[in-house]
Every structure is written in structure tokens, then in C-alpha cells.
Design an enzyme around this catalytic site. Structure first.
Site, PDB file in Angstrom:
ATOM      1  N   GLU A 296       3.931 -11.699  -8.652  1.00 35.44           N
ATOM      2  CA  GLU A 296       3.563 -12.850  -7.810  1.00 35.44           C
ATOM      3  C   GLU A 296       4.066 -14.111  -8.476  1.00 35.44           C
ATOM      4  O   GLU A 296       4.342 -14.107  -9.680  1.00 35.44           O
ATOM      5  CB  GLU A 296       2.031 -12.966  -7.724  1.00 35.44           C
ATOM      6  CG  GLU A 296       1.377 -11.880  -6.957  1.00 35.44           C
ATOM      7  CD  GLU A 296      -0.142 -11.885  -7.163  1.00 35.44           C
ATOM      8  OE1 GLU A 296      -0.669 -12.833  -7.773  1.00 35.44           O
ATOM      9  OE2 GLU A 296      -0.765 -10.932  -6.716  1.00 35.44           O
TER      10      GLU A 296
ATOM     11  N   LYS B 149       3.422 -17.769 -10.031  1.00 32.33           N
ATOM     12  CA  LYS B 149       2.298 -18.439 -10.690  1.00 32.33           C
ATOM     13  C   LYS B 149       2.181 -19.838 -10.093  1.00 32.33           C
ATOM     14  O   LYS B 149       3.032 -20.694 -10.328  1.00 32.33           O
ATOM     15  CB  LYS B 149       2.529 -18.503 -12.196  1.00 32.33           C
ATOM     16  CG  LYS B 149       1.309 -18.944 -12.952  1.00 32.33           C
ATOM     17  CD  LYS B 149       1.457 -18.605 -14.422  1.00 32.33           C
ATOM     18  CE  LYS B 149       0.151 -18.745 -15.179  1.00 32.33           C
ATOM     19  NZ  LYS B 149      -0.377 -20.091 -15.187  1.00 32.33           N
TER      20      LYS B 149
ATOM     21  N   ASP C 239       0.961 -23.498  -9.398  1.00 27.35           N
ATOM     22  CA  ASP C 239       0.524 -24.534 -10.327  1.00 27.35           C
ATOM     23  C   ASP C 239      -0.547 -25.409  -9.689  1.00 27.35           C
ATOM     24  O   ASP C 239      -0.259 -26.441  -9.094  1.00 27.35           O
ATOM     25  CB  ASP C 239       1.742 -25.374 -10.740  1.00 27.35           C
ATOM     26  CG  ASP C 239       1.501 -26.049 -12.068  1.00 27.35           C
ATOM     27  OD1 ASP C 239       0.484 -25.746 -12.708  1.00 27.35           O
ATOM     28  OD2 ASP C 239       2.331 -26.881 -12.455  1.00 27.35           O
TER      29      ASP C 239
ATOM     30  N   TYR D 147      -5.362 -14.736  -4.535  1.00 28.63           N
ATOM     31  CA  TYR D 147      -4.626 -13.641  -5.152  1.00 28.63           C
ATOM     32  C   TYR D 147      -5.488 -12.585  -5.820  1.00 28.63           C
ATOM     33  O   TYR D 147      -4.951 -11.674  -6.418  1.00 28.63           O
ATOM     34  CB  TYR D 147      -3.580 -14.169  -6.136  1.00 28.63           C
ATOM     35  CG  TYR D 147      -4.101 -15.229  -7.099  1.00 28.63           C
ATOM     36  CD1 TYR D 147      -5.058 -14.923  -8.050  1.00 28.63           C
ATOM     37  CD2 TYR D 147      -3.611 -16.536  -7.041  1.00 28.63           C
ATOM     38  CE1 TYR D 147      -5.533 -15.879  -8.923  1.00 28.63           C
ATOM     39  CE2 TYR D 147      -4.083 -17.508  -7.911  1.00 28.63           C
ATOM     40  CZ  TYR D 147      -5.043 -17.173  -8.847  1.00 28.63           C
ATOM     41  OH  TYR D 147      -5.519 -18.122  -9.703  1.00 28.63           O
TER      42      TYR D 147
ATOM     43  N   LYS E 114       6.568 -17.626 -17.992  1.00 30.06           N
ATOM     44  CA  LYS E 114       6.731 -19.030 -17.591  1.00 30.06           C
ATOM     45  C   LYS E 114       8.201 -19.414 -17.612  1.00 30.06           C
ATOM     46  O   LYS E 114       8.903 -19.123 -18.593  1.00 30.06           O
ATOM     47  CB  LYS E 114       5.979 -19.931 -18.568  1.00 30.06           C
ATOM     48  CG  LYS E 114       4.484 -19.791 -18.492  1.00 30.06           C
ATOM     49  CD  LYS E 114       3.905 -20.966 -17.730  1.00 30.06           C
ATOM     50  CE  LYS E 114       2.430 -21.126 -17.949  1.00 30.06           C
ATOM     51  NZ  LYS E 114       2.051 -22.189 -18.808  1.00 30.06           N
TER      52      LYS E 114
ATOM     53  N   CYS F 111      13.694 -62.315 -17.107  1.00 29.76           N
ATOM     54  CA  CYS F 111      13.489 -61.569 -15.868  1.00 29.76           C
ATOM     55  C   CYS F 111      14.828 -61.390 -15.135  1.00 29.76           C
ATOM     56  O   CYS F 111      15.546 -62.370 -14.917  1.00 29.76           O
ATOM     57  CB  CYS F 111      12.495 -62.318 -14.982  1.00 29.76           C
ATOM     58  SG  CYS F 111      12.324 -61.564 -13.362  1.00 29.76           S
TER      59      CYS F 111
ATOM     60  N   CYS G 286      14.606 -63.617 -11.761  1.00 34.89           N
ATOM     61  CA  CYS G 286      14.476 -65.070 -11.671  1.00 34.89           C
ATOM     62  C   CYS G 286      14.846 -65.779 -12.975  1.00 34.89           C
ATOM     63  O   CYS G 286      14.813 -67.008 -13.047  1.00 34.89           O
ATOM     64  CB  CYS G 286      13.060 -65.450 -11.244  1.00 34.89           C
ATOM     65  SG  CYS G 286      11.838 -65.094 -12.492  1.00 34.89           S
TER      66      CYS G 286
ATOM     67  N   CYS H  21       6.977 -60.624 -16.191  1.00 35.57           N
ATOM     68  CA  CYS H  21       7.590 -61.900 -15.834  1.00 35.57           C
ATOM     69  C   CYS H  21       6.446 -62.806 -15.405  1.00 35.57           C
ATOM     70  O   CYS H  21       5.720 -62.484 -14.475  1.00 35.57           O
ATOM     71  CB  CYS H  21       8.578 -61.721 -14.686  1.00 35.57           C
ATOM     72  SG  CYS H  21       9.027 -63.300 -13.949  1.00 35.57           S
TER      73      CYS H  21
ATOM     74  N   CYS I 127       9.108 -65.832  -8.516  1.00 33.52           N
ATOM     75  CA  CYS I 127       9.945 -64.655  -8.759  1.00 33.52           C
ATOM     76  C   CYS I 127       9.947 -63.803  -7.485  1.00 33.52           C
ATOM     77  O   CYS I 127       8.892 -63.325  -7.049  1.00 33.52           O
ATOM     78  CB  CYS I 127       9.374 -63.887  -9.951  1.00 33.52           C
ATOM     79  SG  CYS I 127      10.296 -62.409 -10.344  1.00 33.52           S
TER      80      CYS I 127
END
Ligand code: IVH
Length: 683
Positions: free
Chosen positions: A113, A115, A117, A224, A311, A405, A408, A423, A429
């Protein structure tokens, strides 16, 4: 009459459960969404009137609405073990040898099967009805999350066909990748921090207190394993087939394998294909098929000897760093972004990866022109794990983090203890100003759905607005026919858009309507750093109006329950800026709500239910049920729909269901009659 109502409720329950099943498990529908909603509303209404007829498998449980303050701890009947892990095929071959030796024969089969997550869940069914859902916890005991699990559409509340009288089924609750992506997109729009990955999100969601929020999160579940005494299936395969016929969501990806080589084929097949699945998978699970052989092999202290997981290694690829660019967020936070030479990784082409902040750049010592390793684990956004130093060009120079920045030109600041640069030019900005307007119109703030981010950008580009307050000066004449350009973020294509008369009308109307938005949402909409929706509600509740908040001292703000120094400082900073005070004044004169609306009739009620959870059931003489519920809320209580160990009071009217009463008695919940309720509340 009442038996007619009961059978109508029964009919609606069965019908809706049938439609839910075919929609979620067979991806088809026999009625429209609208028809479904109508039937559900009808059932909800009937159940509210006749709670004694609400069935345990009612689809209305899926909508949620119950608040659980703390979850009951439940001991697992059979411990929830984990699986032995391996990352290599050699280890798997070893496992196969151990199985053969343990059984003393080569006559055995495996079921492979995927796995999944997510988070493991155990579901208990009695007489075909879902009784209890418990998380894995520490494997011996977990949290009871039944109300939340009931909101998961693929978990059957009632089984089909020939089911064992009592059994447990285990599986994995997960958040589909698409749902996760959408959730994060929404969070990004709202300026909320992004969630790390679908697994943690599923786990956090399952433990949320408000099941209505859980219902909206669209979790899913694959089952399962089947556990219980004297069960029919003699193999794992037969158990999976039985689960499927009972109505459980069993992933069709499992496969019977006769040899370890077939197992390797399965592993190789899913190595790439798994990325096309709607959920994250991080490996495969190999289980001996025969139940007798499983028993023979038994368990170690931690895991079964008849199963193991393989895995997949986190997918990694090498590619070149073309450039580092810097994004400016709504709050002025700078995020460095790695612009990569496109590379195929885990089924998608990766062009960019987040570099988080200056510390990360320093940690990696990453430089433009480097060959870098990109990985995609459980996270959606790929990350750079290291630099291939052997391949570093000889003329490479260390990355200099920007000091100004990129939007600006203002010099960046970095507060002590904070990882991000900011900034500070909040007022001029462009992405910050534009972002603040986007936040202001967002759903949890002013909810001006007719104005999307593209239109906002168009309004800025065409100089129709320079900030939030200008929105209320827009009118039909200057909106109608306005042309602007939109850049597609993926392709970079530029498209022309224009506002048609109908849209212009809609925008004007929704702006007008937004003037009724309650003060706490307006406050949230101002976009004060660290003032999220809940904090805005607390501040509004405490100070009642904007003037009181604006003139509050740092110490006075700190007095508000659960408001800490960071927030207090941010509020003081915000209102210390003259432009922000002017913004408030302009919004005030545009007619926005700048004070909370007190509910007059309930203002003086004693807070006798402060912090208590109350369930209301049955029919009452003096109140209708909704009225009663809002009274309880006004007296500080929380109203829940079903009785759990956390329920403090049950207000019981006439004709309430015997099951509820029985449960309340069993749990020792304090039961109040209508007269007792009136007396207690001094009404
Ligand atoms: S069987 C005795 N099958 O992996 C353990 N587990 O490390 C029986 N998981 O806690 C578990 N997909 O949360 C099994 N197809 C699958 C699975 C699976 C994911 C998770 C599960 C379990 C963990 C074990």
C-alpha cells in the site's frame, strides 16, 4: 403527525447520506449542489424543531458547530503501533528473508500500500454507527475527536451492507494537496502566516475546538486496517475489500505481490506516479497478507514483524542559482527568493525557492552562479538544502544582502531578535500600500468582494487611489470604462482589462454596503502589525471605539486580556503616525463604523454562564430556542450542540430526545429546567 415527521427526517437523512457517499466516494451526483443544500436545510430545520428525531448518522453533524474545549483522553483497545522504517531495498530484502524464516515457508503473499502522509485515526463502529474517533496520541491513548471526524465526508456515519456488530477501523486523515494549496493562497491574501505542510495542517485541524471550522477545512480519510474479535476476513486483502463494501474510503492503489521483486516493481512504479495523487505520500507499506501468518509472526515491542515501511528519499535535484530577488510583503517584510534554472522535481518544474531571510543565506553561504541542491519533502515550496561547493565558480563572491528596498529605495531596518529585514516606508512603498488596500477589502475585514487584487492594482496604476481612504471617493463615473493592464504571474503575459458599467455599479454598491461592517472588522482592516482578527475583536470589545483606542497608553493596552507587549507596542506605533490618524479621520467621515454596537437588551445581564459550555435541547415555553441560545451567549456562555464531557449545563425543555438526557445523566452534566434557568439568570 409526529410519526410522519420522524419518517420524513429518516427519509431525508438516508437520501442525503446516499448523495454524500456517491459524491465523495464515486465522484458522481444525482442531484445538483443547490438541491442538496435545500434538502440539508430542510433537515436542519426539522431537527431544530424535533431534536428527539435527529439521528446519530444525520448529515447535519458534518456541518459542525460544536465547540470542544479540551478533548477526552481515550485508551486504545489495541495499541496503535508504528512501523519499522527503511530507505533501502537491501533492508527490504532482509525483511523478506526474516518473514520467510519466521514462517518457515516461502508460501506467503504481501499486500503493498502507499504510505499516506497524514495523521492516524481509529474509528469505532457499533451496530453500523460511528461511535468514536480517536487520534493515535502516544499509541496507548489518544484524544477523542469524534465531532471533528464526523465532518469528514468520506468517513461513514452509518455503514452499508453486512457489517460486524462491533469493530475498529484505522486509517489516515489527510488534507488533499489542492485543499492545502487553496488554504494557503487564502491565508496569503489575508496576510496570515502560511502553513508548513498538509500533514501538520491535517493534524492541527483535527484538534481544533470549533468543528464548523474543521468542516470547512475539507479533510479526507483513507482506511487501511480492520480490528476486532471474530472477524470474517482471513486476509488483509479481504479486509480491505470488506471495508470498501461497507462504505469506507479505501485507496485503490494497493496491490497483491507474490515475491519481493514484485514489491520492488510496485515501489518503482509509484516512485514517480505518486506525485499525481491528490495527497502526499512518503513511501509504501508492505504487509503480509494472511491473518494467520500475521499472528504467527507477531510483534516486537514497537511494531509488527509482518509489516514494514519503505520511505522514498526526499526528492532532490541540482540546478544553478541564476539570481536572488527580494519580495516586499504587505507588512514591509523582505523575503529573498532564489531564482533557479528550471529543474524537474517531484513531478513539477521548479523555478524558485524561498530563502526565508538573511540568516538562511548566510547559513547556506549561497551565491549567484552556484550549483545548488533543491529538495521537496512534505513542504509544497521547495527548499535549498546545500550548495555544491566543488562546483563553485572561481570568481564567485559572497552574497551581499540588500540594504535598500527594491521597490522604493528606502534603507531597510532589522529589529533586534527578528530574522526579517523590513522596509519602513509604510506610506509610500508601493507593494505595502497596495497590500494594505488588499488586506482592507479582504473577507475578514471589509469584505468588498467586488474589488479584487487586480482591480486594486489597476486603480493604483491609474492614480485613482493612493491608499485605503481613497476607496470611498470612487464613484460610478470614474470607474466606468476604466482600462488597465494585468500581468499574469505565471506566464508574464500582459493582458488588458476594463471595468464595465455593471462591475462599476457593483463596486460602488459594495463600497457603500461595507460602511455597515462592524468596528472590529474595520480595526482589523487597518492592517496594524500583529493585530489579527481575534486581537482586533479584543481591542474593540475593551476600548469600545477608535478614539479611546487611539488615545490609550501602552500600559492601558497591556491591560487588555491576552494582549502582550509586542501588540501594544505595534498599536502605539501605528497611531503615533500622523498619516494613520488622518486615515482614521477620513474613514470616519466616510461613514465607517468606528465604535462597537452594544446589544442594548442584553447589556446588563449577569455573566452567570461565564466560560461555561451549555447545550440547549427541546422546546420551551417562554423562549424560542435561538433566543435562549443568544441569551446564554450574552451571559458569557458557549453554546454547543452535543453533550460531551466538557458540557457544563444542559438546558432541557419539553420533548427533548431521551438519548441526550441519558448521556447528560451518564456524564453527570448539570441539567436545568426552563424555570431553573430563569431563576439562575435573574431574568
Ligand atoms: S498500517 C502497526 N498502512 O504510518 C502499524 N500505516 O509508521 C499499522 N500510515 O501510524 C499501520 N499509511 O499513521 C499503515 N497504508 C498504511 C499507512 C500507514 C500511512 C501511517 C500510520 C501509522 C504509521 C506507522
Amino acid at each position: 403527525m409526529s410519526s410522519e415527521i420522524k419518517s420524513h427526517i429518516d427519509k431525508l437523512t438516508d437520501e442525503l447520506n446516499h448523495h454524500t457517499y456517491i459524491y465523495y466516494q464515486e465522484s458522481r451526483s444525482e442531484i445538483t449542489d443547490f438541491e442538496f443544500d435545500q434538502l440539508l436545510k430542510e433537515l436542519e430545520k426539522l431537527e431544530a424543531e424535533y431534536p428527539q428525531y435527529q439521528r446519530e448518522d444525520s448529515p447535519t453533524h458534518r456541518v459542525g458547530g460544536t465547540i470542544t474545549k479540551s478533548f477526552n483522553t481515550v485508551h486504545h483497545k489495541y495499541p496503535m503501533l508504528s512501523l519499522g522504517n527503511t530507505y533501502s531495498k537491501e533492508d527490504l530484502a532482509e525483511f523478506d528473508k526474516r518473514v520467510e524464516k519466521g514462517l518457515g515457508t516461502s508460501e506467503y503473499e504481501y499486500i503493498c500500500e502507499l504510505k499516506f502522509d497524514g495523521v492516524a485515526i481509529s474509528l469505532t463502529y457499533e451496530n453500523g454507527l460511528l461511535k468514536q474517533a480517536v487520534t493515535r496520541g502516544d499509541g496507548v491513548k489518544g484524544d477523542e475527536v469524534t465531532t471533528n471526524a464526523k465532518t469528514i465526508k468520506t468517513i461513514p456515519l452509518k455503514l452499508k451492507g453486512d457489517y460486524p456488530a462491533s469493530f475498529e477501523v484505522r486509517g489516515e486523515v489527510f488534507m488533499p494537496k489542492e485543499v492545502f494549496k487553496h488554504l494557503n493562497e487564502e491565508r496569503q491574501k489575508q496576510g496570515e502566516p502560511l502553513l508548513a505542510n498538509p500533514r501538520n495542517t491535517a493534524s492541527g485541524t483535527l484538534k481544533m475546538q470549533d468543528s464548523a471550522v474543521v468542516a470547512k477545512r475539507k479533510l479526507d480519510c483513507f482506511l487501511y486496517s480492520l480490528l476486532g474479535e471474530n472477524l470474517e476476513p482471513q486476509t488483509h486483502e479481504a479486509a480491505l475489500q470488506l471495508l470498501e463494501t461497507l462504505g469506507f474510503n479505501v485507496s485503490p492503489t494497493y496491490k497483491k505481490c507474490q515475491t519481493i521483486d514484485e514489491v520492488f516493481d510496485y515501489i518503482n512504479y509509484w516512485d514517480q506516479k505518486r506525485h499525481e495523487l491528490p495527497l502526499e505520500t512518503d513511501g509504501i507499506v508492505i504487509k503480509v497478507n494472511s491473518s494467520d501468518q500475521q499472528k504467527e509472526l507477531g510483534f516486537t515491542a514497537k511494531s509488527p514483524r509482518w509489516a514494514i515501511s519503505y520511505k522514498y528519499k526526499a526528492e532532490a535535484a541540482q540546478t544553478r542559482l541564476r539570481n536572488i530577488t527580494y519580495q516586499v510583503g504587505r507588512t514591509g517584510a523582505i523575503t529573498p527568493v532564489a531564482e533557479l534554472e528550471p529543474v524537474l522535481l517531484a513531478g513539477t518544474t521548479v523555478k524558485r525557492a524561498s530563502l526565508h531571510n538573511a540568516n538562511e543565506i548566510e547559513r547556506l553561504d549561497i551565491r549567484v552562479g552556484d550549483l545548488v541542491f533543491v529538495e521537496k519533502g512534505g513542504e509544497i515550496i521547495p527548499k535549498i538544502t546545500k550548495v555544491n561547493l566543488e562546483k563553485r565558480p572561481s570568481d564567485s563572491t559572497p552574497t551581499q544582502y540588500i540594504t535598500e528596498c527594491p521597490e522604493c529605495g528606502t534603507e531597510l531596518i532589522r529589529k533586534e531578535g527578528e530574522a526579517n529585514h523590513y522596509c519602513p516606508n509604510q506610506d509610500a512603498c508601493p507593494p505595502q500600500v497596495q497590500g494594505r488596500v488588499e488586506h482592507f477589502i479582504s473577507r475578514n475585514a471589509m469584505d468588498i468582494a467586488k474589488l479584487g487584487p487586480n482591480t486594486i492594482k489597476g486603480l493604483f496604476d491609474k492614480h485613482l487611489i493612493k491608499g485605503i481612504a481613497d476607496l470611498y471617493e470612487l464613484n460610478f463615473e470614474n470607474l466606468n470604462g476604466l482600462k488597465f493592464e494585468v500581468v499574469d504571474l505565471v506566464t508574464g503575459d500582459v493582458k488588458s482589462r476594463s471595468i464595465k458599467d455593471k462591475t462599476a455599479q457593483n463596486i460602488v454598491e459594495s463600497l457603500e454596503k461595507s460602511k455597515e461592517t462592524p468596528f472590529e472588522s474595520v480595526l482589523f482592516g487597518l492592517g496594524i502589525r500583529y493585530v489579527g482578527k481575534t486581537v482586533a475583536e479584543k481591542l474593540a470589545e475593551h476600548f469600545k471605539n477608535i478614539d479611546a483606542l487611539m488615545s490609550a497608553t501602552y500600559e492601558e493596552i497591556l491591560e487588555v486580556h491576552e494582549i502582550g507587549e509586542r501588540i501594544a507596542e505595534s498599536v502605539i506605533d501605528f497611531f503615533g503616525i500622523e498619516d494613520n490618524r488622518q486615515l482614521v479621520e477620513r474613514l470616519k467621515s466616510s461613514g465607517l463604523q468606528m465604535e462597537i454596537v452594544e446589544q442594548e437588551s442584553t447589556q446588563d445581564l449577569d455573566q452567570v454562564f461565564d466560560g461555561k459550555t451549555v447545550v440547549v435541547s427541546g422546546v420551551f415555553e417562554r423562549f424560542d430556542r435561538d433566543e435562549l441560545k443568544s441569551l446564554i451567549k450574552s451571559m458569557g456562555g458557549k453554546v454547543a450542540s452535543s453533550i460531551t464531557g466538557n458540557t457544563d449545563f444542559l438546558v432541557a425543555g419539553d420533548k427533548m430526545g431521551p438519548a441526550k438526557l441519558e448521556k447528560a445523566e451518564k456524564l453527570g452534566t448539570k441539567i436545568l429546567s426552563e424555570a431553573e434557568f430563569i431563576e439562575m439568570s435573574n431574568l
